[in-house]
Design an enzyme around this catalytic site. Structure first.
Site, PDB file in Angstrom:
ATOM      1  CE  LYS A   1      -4.275   8.684 -19.476  1.00 18.44           C
ATOM      2  NZ  LYS A   1      -3.278   8.504 -18.437  1.00 18.44           N
TER       3      LYS A   1
ATOM      4  CE  LYS B   1     -10.393   8.429 -16.380  1.00 20.11           C
ATOM      5  NZ  LYS B   1      -9.281   7.924 -15.692  1.00 20.11           N
TER       6      LYS B   1
ATOM      7  CE  LYS C   1      -4.296  11.552 -10.502  1.00 22.09           C
ATOM      8  NZ  LYS C   1      -4.026  10.480 -11.445  1.00 22.09           N
TER       9      LYS C   1
HETATM   10  P1  TYM Z   1      -4.991   7.196 -11.618  1.00 26.46           P
HETATM   11  O1  TYM Z   1      -3.844   7.953 -11.077  1.00 26.46           O
HETATM   12  O2  TYM Z   1      -5.559   7.627 -12.913  1.00 26.46           O
HETATM   13  O3  TYM Z   1      -6.183   7.208 -10.575  1.00 26.46           O
HETATM   14  C1  TYM Z   1      -5.992   6.848  -9.227  1.00 26.46           C
HETATM   15  C2  TYM Z   1      -7.194   6.087  -8.704  1.00 26.46           C
HETATM   16  O4  TYM Z   1      -8.372   6.914  -8.806  1.00 26.46           O
HETATM   17  C3  TYM Z   1      -9.381   6.216  -9.528  1.00 26.46           C
HETATM   18  N1  TYM Z   1     -10.127   7.206 -10.329  1.00 26.46           N
HETATM   19  C4  TYM Z   1     -11.448   7.364 -10.267  1.00 26.46           C
HETATM   20  N2  TYM Z   1     -12.398   6.739  -9.550  1.00 26.46           N
HETATM   21  C5  TYM Z   1     -13.680   7.151  -9.737  1.00 26.46           C
HETATM   22  N3  TYM Z   1     -14.030   8.157 -10.598  1.00 26.46           N
HETATM   23  C6  TYM Z   1     -13.108   8.803 -11.327  1.00 26.46           C
HETATM   24  N4  TYM Z   1     -13.438   9.791 -12.142  1.00 26.46           N
HETATM   25  C7  TYM Z   1     -11.736   8.418 -11.176  1.00 26.46           C
HETATM   26  N5  TYM Z   1     -10.573   8.843 -11.748  1.00 26.46           N
HETATM   27  C8  TYM Z   1      -9.603   8.080 -11.209  1.00 26.46           C
HETATM   28  C9  TYM Z   1      -8.630   5.242 -10.423  1.00 26.46           C
HETATM   29  O5  TYM Z   1      -9.450   4.173 -10.825  1.00 26.46           O
HETATM   30  C10 TYM Z   1      -7.503   4.823  -9.521  1.00 26.46           C
HETATM   31  O6  TYM Z   1      -7.923   3.804  -8.640  1.00 26.46           O
HETATM   32  N6  TYM Z   1      -2.953   3.067 -13.540  1.00 26.46           N
HETATM   33  C11 TYM Z   1      -3.418   3.671 -12.316  1.00 26.46           C
HETATM   34  C12 TYM Z   1      -2.349   3.754 -11.261  1.00 26.46           C
HETATM   35  C13 TYM Z   1      -1.657   2.481 -10.967  1.00 26.46           C
HETATM   36  C14 TYM Z   1      -2.144   1.440 -10.147  1.00 26.46           C
HETATM   37  C15 TYM Z   1      -1.107   0.467 -10.107  1.00 26.46           C
HETATM   38  C16 TYM Z   1      -3.334   1.268  -9.467  1.00 26.46           C
HETATM   39  C17 TYM Z   1      -0.413   2.126 -11.384  1.00 26.46           C
HETATM   40  N7  TYM Z   1      -0.072   0.910 -10.856  1.00 26.46           N
HETATM   41  C18 TYM Z   1      -1.278  -0.716  -9.383  1.00 26.46           C
HETATM   42  C19 TYM Z   1      -3.495   0.066  -8.745  1.00 26.46           C
HETATM   43  C20 TYM Z   1      -2.477  -0.888  -8.714  1.00 26.46           C
HETATM   44  C21 TYM Z   1      -3.897   5.088 -12.619  1.00 26.46           C
HETATM   45  O7  TYM Z   1      -3.534   5.672 -13.593  1.00 26.46           O
HETATM   46  O8  TYM Z   1      -4.670   5.634 -11.661  1.00 26.46           O
END
Ligand code: TYM
Length: 334
Positions: free
Chosen positions: A120, A202, A205
């Site tokens: 990032k 990957k 969003k």
């Molecule tokens: P975030 O918002 O980027 O993504 C949310 C969830 O979606 C999964 N994900 C994917 N899985 C498969 N293929 C993809 N291309 C893909 N893109 C996203 C992510 O692995 C995630 O599970 N840091 C985290 C949010 C967070 C969090 C937490 C998660 C903050 N605190 C505590 C678990 C526990 C994040 O940015 O996810």
């Protein structure tokens, strides 16, 4: 109070999504679908991690909408607020308080290893916000506050969960047992859905182009067009080979997840047929998934969602407070 969680009988699941853009099928298969299935067995807490979203620039109005829409996506996917706690991270100040405490035991070398930060921040490592660097520590606070046993996430978050484990262990070793050690739960098939425009990265969003992802809110005809335009590999065969043919492997994986079919079965069905046929059918299968999902998505009002968030925060706050007090006591602050 959600009995699953307050009576301590069931194991605790915690997870979250950043309200930083439209949710896509990667988020659905990597996270949301797993969450829904876990509601029976676990006491579940699902957070909208808005403080994580502001680690990169957000338009305030859009962010506000995204927070509500993220909950809307949880509900449309089958998260039931009667059984699971749904809340907004910034509603519970214990998250940032514990993050501060954990910042004091996390090392710069821990955070320098984080792949997501490297990706990032890119070439402007010295100029990105401190929040982006410290982001995994806030994530550790999210998880550790609730005595979490399991964290269902996609593959990209595995390293962050590992850091949470390391910080919990380090804290426990220095100050006495305070935190439970959580475990990441990653489903093999849906762990990493790749971008339609670039199967080496990957689906995301925050991708520069909407051609990268199938948003859960894309109209079926829009999604079908994106699939028709998705990058393909050279050759014609519909065969799964992640190394040599990552684009078609990704599309096969998406097809299998959406249709609930085995990849081998799909390979047989499409033997001797070309990409055109395959993509057209994948477009159809995608539409069949998106239409009912979207019908549910649009059925929830903003007011309803705000109520759910308020009730969720009321349930989560005492749980977070108990851990924070224990932490402060062990540190000698209280
Ligand atoms: P975030 O918002 O980027 O993504 C949310 C969830 O979606 C999964 N994900 C994917 N899985 C498969 N293929 C993809 N291309 C893909 N893109 C996203 C992510 O692995 C995630 O599970 N840091 C985290 C949010 C967070 C969090 C937490 C998660 C903050 N605190 C505590 C678990 C526990 C994040 O940015 O996810």
């Amino acid at each position: 109070m959600n009995n699953n969680i307050s009576n301590g009988v069931k194991k605790i699941v915690f997870s979250g999504v950043q309200p930083s853009g439209v949710l896509h099928i990667g988020n659905y298969f990597g996270a949301l679908q797993q969450w829904v299935d876990m509601q029976d067995k676990y006491g579940c807490i699902f957070c909208v991690v808005d403080y994580h979203a502001i680690t990169v620039k957000q338009d305030p109005r859009q962010l506000n909408k995204n927070i509500i829409n993220t909950v809307r996506a949880y509900l449309a996917s089958g998260i039931n607020p009667e059984r699971s706690i749904i809340f907004q991270q910034s509603d519970i100040s214990a998250h940032t308080e514990l993050a501060w405490i954990l910042n004091c035991i996390a090392r710069i070398s821990d955070l320098n290893k984080m792949t997501q930060f490297k990706e990032k921040s890119g070439d402007s490592r010295e100029n990105v916000g401190v929040g982006l660097f410290a982001y995994p520590v806030l994530m550790a606070a999210d998880i550790l506050l609730y005595n979490t046993d399991a964290v269902p996430v996609g593959e990209d978050q595995k390293q962050h969960v590992e850091l949470s484990r390391a910080l919990a262990r380090r804290f426990n070793a220095q100050f006495g047992h305070t935190f439970k050690i959580p475990e990441a739960i990653i489903k093999k098939e849906s762990a990493r859905i790749m971008g339609l425009d670039n199967p080496a990265k990957k689906m995301s969003k925050s991708a520069a182009s909407p051609a990268n992802y199938i948003a859960l809110t894309d109209k079926p005809e829009v999604a079908a067009k994106k699939i028709m335009r998705a990058v393909t590999d050279s050759g014609k065969e519909i065969k799964f080979n992640i190394v040599k043919r990552p684009a078609i492997a990704n599309l096969l994986n998406i097809y299998a997840l959406l249709a609930g079919k085995n990849i081998k079965t799909l390979e047989r069905e499409y033997a001797g047929r070309g990409y055109g046929d395959f993509k057209k059918d994948l477009g159809k299968v995608t539409g069949e998934f998106l239409s009912p999902w979207q019908k549910k998505y649009y059925s929830f009002s903003d007011e309803e969602i705000k109520k759910i968030l308020k009730a969720g925060a009321e349930q989560a706050r005492p749980l977070a407070k108990a851990t924070l007090i224990k932490t402060k006591k062990n540190l000698g602050l209280i």
